[in-house]
Scaffold this motif. Structure first.
Motif, PDB file in Angstrom:
ATOM      1  N   VAL A   1       0.862  -1.194   0.000  1.00  0.00           N
ATOM      2  CA  VAL A   1       0.000   0.000   0.000  1.00  0.00           C
ATOM      3  C   VAL A   1       0.893   1.238   0.000  1.00  0.00           C
ATOM      4  N   MET A   2       0.385   2.323  -0.560  1.00  0.00           N
ATOM      5  CA  MET A   2       1.145   3.572  -0.597  1.00  0.00           C
ATOM      6  C   MET A   2       1.250   4.136   0.828  1.00  0.00           C
ATOM      7  N   PRO A   3       2.358   4.843   1.126  1.00  0.00           N
ATOM      8  CA  PRO A   3       2.487   5.449   2.456  1.00  0.00           C
ATOM      9  C   PRO A   3       1.269   6.290   2.850  1.00  0.00           C
ATOM     10  N   ALA A   4       0.669   6.985   1.874  1.00  0.00           N
ATOM     11  CA  ALA A   4      -0.499   7.824   2.213  1.00  0.00           C
ATOM     12  C   ALA A   4      -1.656   6.953   2.716  1.00  0.00           C
ATOM     13  N   GLU A   5      -1.829   5.790   2.102  1.00  0.00           N
ATOM     14  CA  GLU A   5      -2.901   4.885   2.557  1.00  0.00           C
ATOM     15  C   GLU A   5      -2.582   4.339   3.948  1.00  0.00           C
ATOM     16  N   ALA A   6      -1.298   4.011   4.157  1.00  0.00           N
ATOM     17  CA  ALA A   6      -0.884   3.522   5.480  1.00  0.00           C
ATOM     18  C   ALA A   6      -1.157   4.588   6.544  1.00  0.00           C
ATOM     19  N   LEU A   7      -0.893   5.844   6.204  1.00  0.00           N
ATOM     20  CA  LEU A   7      -1.141   6.932   7.166  1.00  0.00           C
ATOM     21  C   LEU A   7      -2.635   7.117   7.423  1.00  0.00           C
ATOM     22  N   GLY A   8      -3.445   6.792   6.421  1.00  0.00           N
ATOM     23  CA  GLY A   8      -4.891   6.853   6.626  1.00  0.00           C
ATOM     24  C   GLY A   8      -5.348   5.794   7.625  1.00  0.00           C
ATOM     25  N   LEU A   9      -4.710   4.636   7.568  1.00  0.00           N
ATOM     26  CA  LEU A   9      -5.068   3.542   8.476  1.00  0.00           C
ATOM     27  C   LEU A   9      -4.460   3.733   9.865  1.00  0.00           C
ATOM     28  N   ALA A  10      -3.276   4.331   9.902  1.00  0.00           N
ATOM     29  CA  ALA A  10      -2.555   4.515  11.172  1.00  0.00           C
ATOM     30  C   ALA A  10      -2.066   5.968  11.240  1.00  0.00           C
ATOM     31  N   PRO A  11      -2.997   6.916  11.479  1.00  0.00           N
ATOM     32  CA  PRO A  11      -2.625   8.339  11.413  1.00  0.00           C
ATOM     33  C   PRO A  11      -1.641   8.770  12.495  1.00  0.00           C
ATOM     34  N   GLU A  12      -1.437   7.905  13.513  1.00  0.00           N
ATOM     35  CA  GLU A  12      -0.471   8.256  14.562  1.00  0.00           C
ATOM     36  C   GLU A  12       0.975   8.094  14.090  1.00  0.00           C
ATOM     37  N   LEU A  13       1.179   7.414  12.942  1.00  0.00           N
ATOM     38  CA  LEU A  13       2.553   7.216  12.450  1.00  0.00           C
ATOM     39  C   LEU A  13       3.115   8.547  11.948  1.00  0.00           C
ATOM     40  N   ARG A  14       4.365   8.821  12.254  1.00  0.00           N
ATOM     41  CA  ARG A  14       5.012  10.012  11.680  1.00  0.00           C
ATOM     42  C   ARG A  14       5.460   9.650  10.262  1.00  0.00           C
ATOM     43  N   PRO A  15       5.138  10.482   9.264  1.00  0.00           N
ATOM     44  CA  PRO A  15       5.414  10.130   7.865  1.00  0.00           C
ATOM     45  C   PRO A  15       6.887   9.815   7.616  1.00  0.00           C
ATOM     46  N   GLU A  16       7.794  10.477   8.350  1.00  0.00           N
ATOM     47  CA  GLU A  16       9.222  10.252   8.107  1.00  0.00           C
ATOM     48  C   GLU A  16       9.707   8.909   8.676  1.00  0.00           C
ATOM     49  N   ALA A  17       8.828   8.192   9.403  1.00  0.00           N
ATOM     50  CA  ALA A  17       9.249   6.947  10.055  1.00  0.00           C
ATOM     51  C   ALA A  17       9.293   5.757   9.102  1.00  0.00           C
ATOM     52  N   PHE A  18       8.731   5.901   7.897  1.00  0.00           N
ATOM     53  CA  PHE A  18       8.719   4.759   6.973  1.00  0.00           C
ATOM     54  C   PHE A  18       8.580   5.253   5.538  1.00  0.00           C
ATOM     55  N   SER A  19       9.016   4.388   4.598  1.00  0.00           N
ATOM     56  CA  SER A  19       8.899   4.772   3.188  1.00  0.00           C
ATOM     57  C   SER A  19       8.088   3.751   2.393  1.00  0.00           C
ATOM     58  N   ALA A  20       7.770   2.619   3.009  1.00  0.00           N
ATOM     59  CA  ALA A  20       6.990   1.587   2.310  1.00  0.00           C
ATOM     60  C   ALA A  20       6.070   0.906   3.312  1.00  0.00           C
ATOM     61  N   ALA A  21       4.997   0.292   2.790  1.00  0.00           N
ATOM     62  CA  ALA A  21       4.046  -0.385   3.681  1.00  0.00           C
ATOM     63  C   ALA A  21       3.368  -1.539   2.966  1.00  0.00           C
ATOM     64  N   GLY A  22       2.977  -2.531   3.742  1.00  0.00           N
ATOM     65  CA  GLY A  22       2.207  -3.662   3.225  1.00  0.00           C
ATOM     66  C   GLY A  22       1.045  -3.921   4.165  1.00  0.00           C
ATOM     67  N   LEU A  23      -0.066  -4.416   3.616  1.00  0.00           N
ATOM     68  CA  LEU A  23      -1.270  -4.604   4.431  1.00  0.00           C
ATOM     69  C   LEU A  23      -1.791  -6.026   4.284  1.00  0.00           C
ATOM     70  N   ASP A  24      -2.069  -6.664   5.430  1.00  0.00           N
ATOM     71  CA  ASP A  24      -2.703  -7.987   5.454  1.00  0.00           C
ATOM     72  C   ASP A  24      -4.087  -7.805   6.067  1.00  0.00           C
ATOM     73  N   THR A  25      -5.099  -7.791   5.204  1.00  0.00           N
ATOM     74  CA  THR A  25      -6.471  -7.573   5.704  1.00  0.00           C
ATOM     75  C   THR A  25      -7.102  -8.869   6.207  1.00  0.00           C
ATOM     76  N   THR A  26      -6.409 -10.009   6.033  1.00  0.00           N
ATOM     77  CA  THR A  26      -6.951 -11.283   6.522  1.00  0.00           C
ATOM     78  C   THR A  26      -6.554 -11.557   7.975  1.00  0.00           C
ATOM     79  N   SER A  27      -5.682 -10.719   8.523  1.00  0.00           N
ATOM     80  CA  SER A  27      -5.236 -10.881   9.907  1.00  0.00           C
ATOM     81  C   SER A  27      -6.380 -10.607  10.885  1.00  0.00           C
TER      82      SER A  27
END
Ligand SMILES: Cc1cc2nc3c(=O)[nH]c(=O)nc-3n(C[C@H](O)[C@H](O)[C@H](O)COP(=O)(O)OP(=O)(O)OC[C@H]3O[C@@H](n4cnc5c(N)ncnc54)[C@H](O)[C@@H]3O)c2cc1C
Length: 386
Positions: A130-156
């Protein structure tokens, strides 16, 4: 002279591994007796000398690692055989939920964040980028500079592990199985005539007799193996700490579990608090492990650096042991050299998410029912005992 408790199968260890397997075997034995006699055998077996006995060293079940987990089942986590067993476990728990007063599982996605390469390495059928912007939508408490890539497992999913342990305990006793706590198996010998051999096992104040012993002793499984004259698997217990913390800005109840792909931390909502872990993997002896203040404080600082949740205090912290074989896969099956000795060990960080599938596989092997779920060879204890 202490009286001996006789049974068909003695399971050593009252964590998720021992309980889930004991319940599965007891239910199958009760069902086959019932169909053989045409009567309600399960009720009649209660208190009988046969069937399954589970013996646990501590006064309560699930005292060690099984009460210290993060309670998350993640199909994208672990090597392919673990992912396969996790998917099967989810299906089995969902089927069991139909008979339970409330669900054991609840939706909770798993969000992996970090640098591009380690996130890409964890891509699988269950984990999509998932794009960092989508990850930030799911976890808005994350600071944007803390990561550059993200993956999502919706079956968890989140797992009510207490309810799952209770389910197995009730299923075991309903099938006539017996649970003995506060008894540490200390010594054993093989007795009887050829073809009718059995184990005699001595615990603190009790003795047990059974043709088959299952070693589900978690961090102590190699020690138990030596008691029964089996060669160890080379198990290593690894410390893993977790804490529940108070925060200035609570996470959304439906927020995902967030994990760093570099294994520096993970966190997830715990009511209005947050569960955090440093994801450490430090070798240990088998013991009642305890958290260290310095580790928890360093973790609090790190999570406060990468998020805006604002940790204000530590409500409680604990440490458990994730016990692994040399190749990181569980050891499930008959010992290759010692008759009547069955391994159910080395579940590492996957003990809950693989539990029902491993219990299904192990029960099939134990009762020679030819049940196969595709993992038998990969988990064979013979691979570590050349
Ligand atoms: C912080 C943390 C987070 C985790 N998060 C997750 C997660 O989210 N999802 C997941 O799937 N897994 C997770 N795990 C891993 C999971 O908790 C373990 O894989 C699982 O609990 C292991 O279960 P077990 O039954 O093998 O061991 P245990 O629960 O340790 O049970 C073994 C039992 O054997 C008993 N015993 C030992 N020797 C003897 C003897 N001689 N006689 C009688 N009894 C004996 C012990 O007293 C113990 O109770 C986590 C682990 C930790 C520490």
């Amino acid at each position: 002279m202490t009286a001996s408790t006789a049974c068909d199968i003695l399971v050593i260890g009252g964590g998720i591994a021992g309980l889930s397997l004991a319940a599965e075997v007891a239910a199958r034995l009760a069902a086959s007796r019932q169909s053989a006699s045409g009567q309600a055998a399960a009720g009649q077996n209660r208190g009988s000398s046969g069937g399954v006995v589970l013996v646990e060293a501590e006064p309560t079940l699930g005292y060690h690692t099984s009460s210290r987990s993060a309670r998350q089942l993640i199909p994208s986590y672990g090597p392919p055989v673990i992912q396969h067993l996790t998917v099967r476990t989810l299906a089995l728990i969902r089927a069991a939920e139909a008979d339970l007063p409330e669900p054991v599982l609840a939706p909770r996605s798993f969000l992996l964040i970090g640098d591009e390469e380690p996130v890409r390495d964890r891509a699988s059928a269950h984990m999509h980028p998932v794009m960092p912007a989508e990850a930030l939508g799911l976890a808005p408490e994350l600071r944007p500079e803390a990561f550059s890539a993200a993956g999502l497992d919706t079956t968890s999913v989140a797992c009510n592990t207490d309810a799952l342990l209770d389910y197995h305990r009730e299923r075991l006793t309903a099938a006539g199985g017996r649970i003995v706590t506060g008894q540490r198996v200390q010594a054993a010998r093989r007795t009887g005539s050829p073809g009718r051999q059995r184990w005699e096992a001595a615990a603190d104040g009790m003795r047990f007799e059974a043709p088959v012993v299952v070693n589900a002793a978690g961090a102590w499984a190699d020690i138990v193996a030596e008691i029964f004259g089996a060669r160890p698997q080379g198990l290593t217990p690894y410390r893993r700490t977790a804490a529940v913390v108070d925060v200035e800005r609570p996470l959304d109840a439906g927020a995902p579990m967030v994990a760093d792909a570099g294994d520096r931390f993970y966190y997830r909502p715990e009511g209005r608090q947050v569960l955090i872990s440093p994801s450490e993997r430090e070798p240990s002896v088998a013991e009642d492990s305890r958290p260290r203040d310095a580790d928890v404080q360093a973790l609090v600082e790190l999570v406060n650096t990468v998020t805006t949740m604002g940790i204000t205090g530590v409500a409680r912290a604990w440490t458990g042991l994730r016990t692994e074989t040399p190749d990181g896969l569980p050891a499930v099956g008959w010992d290759p050299a010692v008759p009547g000795f069955f391994w159910l060990a080395g579940q590492g960080g996957y003990g809950f998410q693989t539990s029902s599938a491993i219990a299904e596989l192990a029960a099939g092997i134990l009762l020679a029912e030819g049940v196969e779920n595709g993992a038998r060879e990969a988990l064979s204890p013979a691979r570590h005992q050349v």
